[in-house]
Design an enzyme around this catalytic site. Structure first.
Site, PDB file in Angstrom:
ATOM      1  N   TYR A 144      53.125 -43.495  53.080  1.00 12.12           N
ATOM      2  CA  TYR A 144      54.103 -43.079  54.101  1.00 12.12           C
ATOM      3  C   TYR A 144      53.843 -43.773  55.438  1.00 12.12           C
ATOM      4  O   TYR A 144      54.750 -44.218  56.114  1.00 12.12           O
ATOM      5  CB  TYR A 144      54.033 -41.564  54.308  1.00 12.12           C
ATOM      6  CG  TYR A 144      54.683 -40.762  53.201  1.00 12.12           C
ATOM      7  CD1 TYR A 144      56.070 -40.753  53.065  1.00 12.12           C
ATOM      8  CD2 TYR A 144      53.931 -40.004  52.319  1.00 12.12           C
ATOM      9  CE1 TYR A 144      56.681 -40.002  52.060  1.00 12.12           C
ATOM     10  CE2 TYR A 144      54.538 -39.256  51.316  1.00 12.12           C
ATOM     11  CZ  TYR A 144      55.906 -39.258  51.188  1.00 12.12           C
ATOM     12  OH  TYR A 144      56.512 -38.533  50.206  1.00 12.12           O
ATOM     13  N   ASP A 186      52.289 -29.400  54.858  1.00 14.17           N
ATOM     14  CA  ASP A 186      52.873 -30.687  54.504  1.00 14.17           C
ATOM     15  C   ASP A 186      51.766 -31.718  54.580  1.00 14.17           C
ATOM     16  O   ASP A 186      50.851 -31.590  55.412  1.00 14.17           O
ATOM     17  CB  ASP A 186      54.010 -31.048  55.461  1.00 14.17           C
ATOM     18  CG  ASP A 186      54.754 -32.286  54.977  1.00 14.17           C
ATOM     19  OD1 ASP A 186      55.780 -32.120  54.297  1.00 14.17           O
ATOM     20  OD2 ASP A 186      54.283 -33.416  55.237  1.00 14.17           O
ATOM     21  N   ARG A 237      61.850 -24.345  49.397  1.00 18.04           N
ATOM     22  CA  ARG A 237      63.308 -24.324  49.384  1.00 18.04           C
ATOM     23  C   ARG A 237      63.967 -23.623  48.198  1.00 18.04           C
ATOM     24  O   ARG A 237      65.136 -23.285  48.249  1.00 18.04           O
ATOM     25  CB  ARG A 237      63.847 -25.755  49.492  1.00 18.04           C
ATOM     26  CG  ARG A 237      63.787 -26.284  50.918  1.00 18.04           C
ATOM     27  CD  ARG A 237      64.517 -27.598  51.031  1.00 18.04           C
ATOM     28  NE  ARG A 237      63.770 -28.674  50.395  1.00 18.04           N
ATOM     29  CZ  ARG A 237      64.299 -29.845  50.083  1.00 18.04           C
ATOM     30  NH1 ARG A 237      65.573 -30.096  50.304  1.00 18.04           N
ATOM     31  NH2 ARG A 237      63.551 -30.786  49.517  1.00 18.04           N
ATOM     32  N   ARG A 265      63.326 -20.011  57.583  1.00 21.77           N
ATOM     33  CA  ARG A 265      63.175 -21.326  58.197  1.00 21.77           C
ATOM     34  C   ARG A 265      64.298 -21.685  59.171  1.00 21.77           C
ATOM     35  O   ARG A 265      64.182 -22.670  59.915  1.00 21.77           O
ATOM     36  CB  ARG A 265      63.104 -22.409  57.104  1.00 21.77           C
ATOM     37  CG  ARG A 265      61.717 -22.783  56.625  1.00 21.77           C
ATOM     38  CD  ARG A 265      60.924 -23.590  57.664  1.00 21.77           C
ATOM     39  NE  ARG A 265      61.668 -24.722  58.214  1.00 21.77           N
ATOM     40  CZ  ARG A 265      61.899 -25.853  57.578  1.00 21.77           C
ATOM     41  NH1 ARG A 265      61.433 -26.062  56.376  1.00 21.77           N
ATOM     42  NH2 ARG A 265      62.605 -26.809  58.152  1.00 21.77           N
ATOM     43  N   ARG A 287      54.756 -26.291  45.016  1.00 16.96           N
ATOM     44  CA  ARG A 287      55.961 -26.025  45.825  1.00 16.96           C
ATOM     45  C   ARG A 287      56.626 -24.689  45.493  1.00 16.96           C
ATOM     46  O   ARG A 287      57.836 -24.556  45.606  1.00 16.96           O
ATOM     47  CB  ARG A 287      56.973 -27.158  45.668  1.00 16.96           C
ATOM     48  CG  ARG A 287      56.931 -28.042  46.903  1.00 16.96           C
ATOM     49  CD  ARG A 287      57.997 -29.084  46.905  1.00 16.96           C
ATOM     50  NE  ARG A 287      57.348 -30.378  46.769  1.00 16.96           N
ATOM     51  CZ  ARG A 287      57.942 -31.531  46.978  1.00 16.96           C
ATOM     52  NH1 ARG A 287      59.217 -31.581  47.293  1.00 16.96           N
ATOM     53  NH2 ARG A 287      57.263 -32.659  46.864  1.00 16.96           N
TER      54      ARG A 287
END
Lengths: 346, 346
Positions: free
Chosen positions: A157, A76, A31, A40, A27
């Site tokens: 998920y 993702d 962010r 973004r 990652r």
């Protein structure tokens, strides 16, 4: 011109020790970087992943900023599912949410009726993005790491319909309807495989399979219901593969997938010399800097990274990384400092 | 009249094997029961915990319904913090949220300036509730288990200000400011201790210390920063103590706290015979039915419970329980069926 196959990362995955361990961060693109947050604005997560120049630029940002030894393709884990036509969105602050959870044998039949080749057919934006990144990095020989979710984490998920703590529904399906489980996990393995292949064909020099939630399984369940599918997702890959999980101290040997994984991710719970003792000399270790210590004063973090590198010498080779992804609130200057520190090691 | 000290549960904690293992469920009192949801309408969680007749009734509901071998006092791990005057609420669907997170040395000084004896002084509603439960159960000799959060898990909430995934801030404090950490954890140990004492004085026949998040720690961090405080919370207790965590396969020996814990909780990841092999004959095991299997058809769940009980025979004694709390969406009739099944075992 330097070639990615000769990079510290790829050589480490082949078991070669360079002058110092390579370093990158799970990652690293995302962010924690202000330039990412700026880029973004106005674009939804999954749309960003599927817009080639945007995904390429996001992938490159941390390479430019931190000078890490590898780019990891910005994507993702649910992207291949979207490419397969499954309705999914990322809800900010929550995670992936599926319009139709896959809970019954009929749900499984509906999903697995989709030909996994559809993923390959729809993967042009992924191929284009990886190609852009690889071409941009060609001058330095920095490798691109391809990215995919492992069948169990994807299923966790998909069956739950969104994020869950202990993945009860997916784990229940294994025992309540093993045939449906294996059908779903087998299909997910094919989907992950197509997604990884799209990236390697476009120039990825290594791949990482993320089984973030594998640690929620007993070793018996992992062996019976998960390992064969994760192995299938990686088998026949043309580049070396890293297999990653969290809380997997009790699964380390199983996570080598019988030698299919060239590298295994180790979180901050298991010291690398302990992990090397368990895993032997057939596999490269990746990790295990504690993400919590990114918040500590530099001398504390430096001592920790030094300890991680020293214990990593017990493995055939070691790739410095965090034990889990960069937390969104991490200070990026601290990550840069870790890279500088590792690059000065001899 | 049967005495709780002669109950299957207390005897199991003393290492005695009865004709069958005792059985109860973590979070047996609570959201899985319709009678609980009805009773809680209009009352906030922490207020319910501090209203003696309500807390007593909620504690008794699952004993009546499932005929389990123990009541576990209905409370919340943050109750002693509220009794100490710290502003905290339970946000439905999220968990405990603190008005003022404890992040700096000054925050720690502010909190630890509170005399832990204030918890004892304000614990009348807790004592009254436990007394009501113990008196109601006197006829059957069913024991009441006292309840407290362990210092690390409490600190994880307090430092973060709410629930967190990998407890980065609390784990960072250990290394960034060890003095502040030990001051905070030491204070929390005294608070938990007072809270457990209030319950044992009012008639609890055993206690359980919940360190739900201990599994996020490396063994080295657990030993240096957590175990001494958890041990302090339990030392000198007048009744046997169970020590519980999740994902603690790598910490099992440490979690006996040098013999202070009479029982150790085992989640679904570690088979009980494996755990018994690691822990030896000095400790009783509790657990490890997989909560995921509550959703499976009964024959699958029955075979699982049977396997758990059989493997539990490797321990000096075994208390049947889930590997974690009852999920809110669990079907309570399934829990009753497990109790009936265990009671028929010989």
């Amino acid at each position: 011109m330097p070639h990615p196959a000769d990079s510290l990362l790829v050589r480490a995955l082949h078991g070669e020790r360079g002058t110092r361990p390579p370093v990158w961060f799970m990652r690293q693109a995302g962010r924690s970087l202000p330039e990412y947050r700026e880029l973004r604005v106005g674009t939804r997560m999954l749309d960003a992943c599927l817009t080639p120049d945007l995904a390429a630029e996001i992938t490159l940002q941390p390479v430019r900023r931190h000078r890490v030894d590898a780019a990891v393709f910005f994507s993702d884990i649910v992207i291949p599912l979207r490419l397969a036509g499954i309705a999914v969105e990322i809800e900010p602050g929550r995670g992936p949410v599926f319009e139709n959870p896959v809970r019954t044998a009929a749900d499984v039949a509906r999903v697995t009726a989709i030909d996994p080749d559809v993923v390959a057919a729809n993967a042009a934006p992924v191929r284009d993005a990886v190609r852009l990144v690889a071409s941009e990095l060609a001058a330095t020989g920095t490798p691109v790491i391809g990215f995919a979710g492992a069948p169990f984490t994807l299923a966790a998920y998909l069956v739950e319909g969104g994020p869950s703590k202990e993945h009860l529904r997916a784990r229940a399906m294994m025992h309540a309807d093993p045939a449906a489980w294996h059908r779903l996990a087998g299909w997910l393995a094919e989907v992950s495989r197509r997604f990884l292949t799209a990236q390697t064909e476009a120039g990825a020099s290594a791949v990482q399979l993320f089984d973030s939630w594998a640690g929620s399984l007993s070793a018996a369940d992992y062996r019976a219901f998960v390992a064969p599918h994760s192995r299938r997702a990686l088998e026949g890959a043309t580049v070396p593969a890293i297999h990653f999980g969290v809380g997997t101290a009790h699964l380390l040997t199983d996570m080598t997938l019988g030698g299919v994984a060239a590298g295994v991710g180790i979180d901050w719970r298991t010291p690398l010399d302990t992990a090397a003792g368990i895993l032997g000399s057939g596999v490269t270790l990746q990790g295990n800097v504690d993400p919590a210590l990114l918040q500590a004063p530099w001398p504390v973090l430096e001592a920790h990274v030094r300890d991680v590198v020293e214990r990593g010498r017990a493995a055939r080779a070691h790739i410095v990384n965090l034990g889990h992804g960069v937390p969104p609130e991490a200070d990026p200057t601290v990550l840069t400092r870790i890279v500088e520190f590792v690059k000065e090691l001899r």
